[in-house]
Design an enzyme around this catalytic site. Structure first.
Site, PDB file in Angstrom:
ATOM      1  N   HIS A  85       0.815  -1.220   0.000  1.00 38.83           N
ATOM      2  CA  HIS A  85       0.000   0.000   0.000  1.00 38.83           C
ATOM      3  C   HIS A  85       0.846   1.266   0.000  1.00 38.83           C
ATOM      4  O   HIS A  85       0.314   2.351   0.183  1.00 38.83           O
ATOM      5  CB  HIS A  85      -0.937   0.025   1.205  1.00 38.83           C
ATOM      6  CG  HIS A  85      -2.059  -0.946   1.080  1.00 38.83           C
ATOM      7  ND1 HIS A  85      -2.962  -1.165   2.077  1.00 38.83           N
ATOM      8  CD2 HIS A  85      -2.410  -1.766   0.071  1.00 38.83           C
ATOM      9  CE1 HIS A  85      -3.819  -2.093   1.693  1.00 38.83           C
ATOM     10  NE2 HIS A  85      -3.501  -2.475   0.472  1.00 38.83           N
ATOM     11  N   ILE A  92       0.909   6.930   0.406  1.00 41.65           N
ATOM     12  CA  ILE A  92       0.333   5.798   1.121  1.00 41.65           C
ATOM     13  C   ILE A  92      -1.134   5.669   0.741  1.00 41.65           C
ATOM     14  O   ILE A  92      -1.864   6.662   0.723  1.00 41.65           O
ATOM     15  CB  ILE A  92       0.435   6.001   2.645  1.00 41.65           C
ATOM     16  CG1 ILE A  92       1.881   6.282   3.044  1.00 41.65           C
ATOM     17  CG2 ILE A  92      -0.103   4.797   3.396  1.00 41.65           C
ATOM     18  CD1 ILE A  92       2.019   6.949   4.377  1.00 41.65           C
ATOM     19  N   CYS A  93      -1.549   4.460   0.452  1.00 41.37           N
ATOM     20  CA  CYS A  93      -2.953   4.210   0.147  1.00 41.37           C
ATOM     21  C   CYS A  93      -3.612   3.667   1.409  1.00 41.37           C
ATOM     22  O   CYS A  93      -3.547   2.467   1.676  1.00 41.37           O
ATOM     23  CB  CYS A  93      -3.068   3.219  -1.006  1.00 41.37           C
ATOM     24  SG  CYS A  93      -4.741   2.732  -1.378  1.00 41.37           S
ATOM     25  N   ALA A  94      -4.149   4.543   2.215  1.00 44.20           N
ATOM     26  CA  ALA A  94      -4.814   4.119   3.451  1.00 44.20           C
ATOM     27  C   ALA A  94      -6.100   4.912   3.606  1.00 44.20           C
ATOM     28  O   ALA A  94      -6.108   6.128   3.430  1.00 44.20           O
ATOM     29  CB  ALA A  94      -3.913   4.361   4.660  1.00 44.20           C
ATOM     30  N   PHE A 146      -7.769   7.351  -4.192  1.00 49.12           N
ATOM     31  CA  PHE A 146      -7.402   5.949  -4.081  1.00 49.12           C
ATOM     32  C   PHE A 146      -8.649   5.070  -4.033  1.00 49.12           C
ATOM     33  O   PHE A 146      -9.721   5.517  -3.646  1.00 49.12           O
ATOM     34  CB  PHE A 146      -6.593   5.712  -2.798  1.00 49.12           C
ATOM     35  CG  PHE A 146      -5.221   6.305  -2.825  1.00 49.12           C
ATOM     36  CD1 PHE A 146      -4.198   5.693  -3.521  1.00 49.12           C
ATOM     37  CD2 PHE A 146      -4.944   7.477  -2.143  1.00 49.12           C
ATOM     38  CE1 PHE A 146      -2.929   6.230  -3.533  1.00 49.12           C
ATOM     39  CE2 PHE A 146      -3.671   8.027  -2.158  1.00 49.12           C
ATOM     40  CZ  PHE A 146      -2.668   7.395  -2.848  1.00 49.12           C
TER      41      PHE A 146
END
Lengths: 153, 405
Positions: A85, A92-94, A146
């Site tokens: 991620h 950051i893909c959160a 995202f």
């Protein structure tokens, strides 16, 4: 009167100074209320044992109503962790940094979340679309929309 | 770095830690809104039970209609003011500096008494017994020696503090006659809110009205009531202005409004109509939010419209100030950061050259056409900008899901 975001960040900073950061998280710099840096280490047994990463927070005037822009610092000898991620440019893909952000979350809460995201990783690898993404990625990760479709990693 | 720490922000950590002052930090932090970190201002309760400042939670709900703490779906209409908490917070705000002073004094005394521990024990005992509670530092040290005494002494001091208030409230309770049976409909009973004598049958209506007016007596005919409403402009005007003040303003869907209408709406509340459309919308939005939040304060804590307008102006000034810092003397700015710009341009060019090969391959295989985000996206201000298509990259990671299991 100082703005709400400055006051709220001031409080968070006082708390960090007074009570310290959780284990593995350290404040590097917080010279103003625009950009803060932290180092993150994953404690205990994990794929990232003994590795240290730098996390950057950028706040706008609407914080905490709007989320901070959070990314790993890349360059100057610093790299982003290899994680499904985390892109190689540090983005950051959160979900909690995007549409799941809540104003009751704090800088430390985000740090802890990212720490545990790294800790629970089972395989060190980049996101599948890493190359495509980093070529056209905007400077600010908040401008990326995202897709969060994976809660397990 | 230190200049920002000097910023005076009251915080729970002002109080000594748990071991020295049990409960004080927790008390202070639990009376604070988890969004802004300040003591609750016009606290409102959500259906899930969580509490926030009215302005804070309204702002948060402008983005997402859920409880910021537990994410339970909530609408603004579900907010209920919490006057009891408001009172508690007001009292705590008043007593906070005093308690802070007491607690710091107390810890200082403890520390000094810790030094005295080194002194011969017998001597200290003697003094502690002899001088009793008048000598604070000695009594403090005796507490340290016998922890079992501590709760007692703290209770004593708190009794001292409330010496004047507690007995009177007790007396009130004693005086209150316990009602042996339900009063009849015509009997006079005391309104629990305003202590006026009201007929039992109309007590509910009286309380519904917020104890503001005497309930309509049966003597006053409904006919005259109607006459008053239908005919007199005099009576009507007074009535509406009174009730209007108690009703929240509706939110507007700005996308459907023309500039002219927008200005009318601002003028309606006596707000300035200067600035571009974006500013007008923000101004109206903020006004509606603060106005409605103000209604969540209890009646005597409410701010006047004038005060609200002043706050709105301050809010606007602060925002414009922040924007102006980015717009400077462009020529000087260009000169000063020439090297930086050149570096960035170089970096961007290098990036593009090295990635062209890859991009061709990638685009052919993916069939995706994503225009490169040019470096000028950095120069345009982030705020108030409609994000362009090339900034948004939708990412699919279905493969990750499979692997994650």
């Amino acid at each position: 009167m100082t703005s709400i975001s400055a006051r709220r960040l001031g409080k968070e900073l006082t708390e960090i100074k007074a009570e310290g950061c959780p284990v593995g998280i350290n404040l590097v710099k917080a010279d103003d209320f625009a950009t803060w840096w932290f180092t993150i280490e994953v404690m205990g047994e994990s794929l990232y044992q003994g590795e240290k990463y730098t996390l950057q927070f950028r706040f706008d005037s609407n914080y905490p109503i709007s989320s901070p822009a959070v990314q790993f610092v890349v360059g100057d000898g610093k790299v982003s962790p290899v994680h499904p991620h985390v892109y190689s440019n540090g983005h950051i893909c959160a979900s909690i940094l995007g549409n799941e952000w809540s104003p009751v979350l704090s800088v430390i809460a985000v740090c802890v979340t990212i720490q545990s995201m790294l800790a629970s990783c089972k395989k060190k690898e980049r996101p599948t679309d890493n190359d495509r993404y980093i070529r056209f990625a905007p400077d600010n990760p908040k401008k990326t929309r995202f897709h969060y479709d994976d809660d397990t990693v | 770095m230190s200049s920002h720490f000097a910023l005076d922000v009251p915080d729970p950590s002002d109080f000594p830690p748990l071991a020295d002052a049990p409960g004080l930090r927790t008390l202070d932090s639990s009376l604070r809104c988890t969004i802004c970190g300040e003591l609750f201002d016009a606290p409102v309760t959500l259906p899930c039970g969580h509490c926030f400042c009215s302005v804070c939670v309204r702002a948060a709900m402008g983005i997402k209609q859920e409880c910021p703490t537990c994410r339970k779906a909530t609408l603004e209409g579900h907010l209920r003011p919490n006057p009891v908490l408001e009172e508690v917070v007001a009292a705590w705000g008043l007593s906070r500096p005093y308690i802070l002073k007491l607690s710091t004094q107390d810890t200082e005394q403890r520390h000094s008494s810790l030094f005295e521990m080194n002194a011969p024990r017998a001597k200290k005992r003697k003094i502690a017994i002899g001088s009793g509670s008048t000598n604070h530092s000695r009594s403090g040290s005796s507490i340290l020696h016998s922890p079992s005494k501590r709760p007692k002494s703290t209770r004593q001091s708190s009794e001292d503090l409330y010496d004047t208030t507690i007995p009177t409230s007790d007396a009130d309770e004693d005086e209150m006659p316990s009602p042996p049976k339900d009063p009849g409909p015509e009997d006079l009973v005391t309104c629990p809110l305003c202590n006026k004598h009201v007929r039992y049958k109309s007590i509910n209506q009286h309380m519904d009205r917020g104890c503001k007016d005497t309930p309509p007596d049966s003597t006053r005919s409904t006919k005259s009531d109607w006459q008053k409403i239908m005919s007199g402009n005099k009576g009507k005007q007074k009535d509406t202005s009174d009730s209007e003040d108690n009703f929240p303003l509706p939110k507007a869907s700005y996308a459907t409004l023309k500039d002219k209408k927008l200005k009318e709406m601002l003028a309606e509340h006596g707000l300035p109509v200067s600035g571009d459309r974006n500013l007008l919308i923000q101004r109206h939005q903020r006004w509606v939010m603060t106005y409605n939040a103000n209604l969540d304060r209890s009646q005597n804590n409410r701010k006047s419209k004038q005060e609200l307008k002043k706050e709105l102006k301050k809010w606007e000034d602060e925002r414009s100030k922040r924007k102006k810092t980015t717009v400077e003397d462009t020529v000087a700015h260009e000169k000063r950061h020439k090297d930086e710009f050149a570096q960035l341009v170089d970096a961007a060019r290098g990036n593009r050259n090295s990635s062209t090969k890859q991009s061709l391959v990638a685009e052919q295989s993916n069939g995706d056409t994503v225009a490169p985000a040019s470096s000028d996206s950095r120069k345009t201000p982030i705020r108030g900008r409609v994000s362009r298509d090339e900034d948004i990259i939708v990412l699919d990671s279905e493969e990750e899901r499979e692997r994650g299991d």
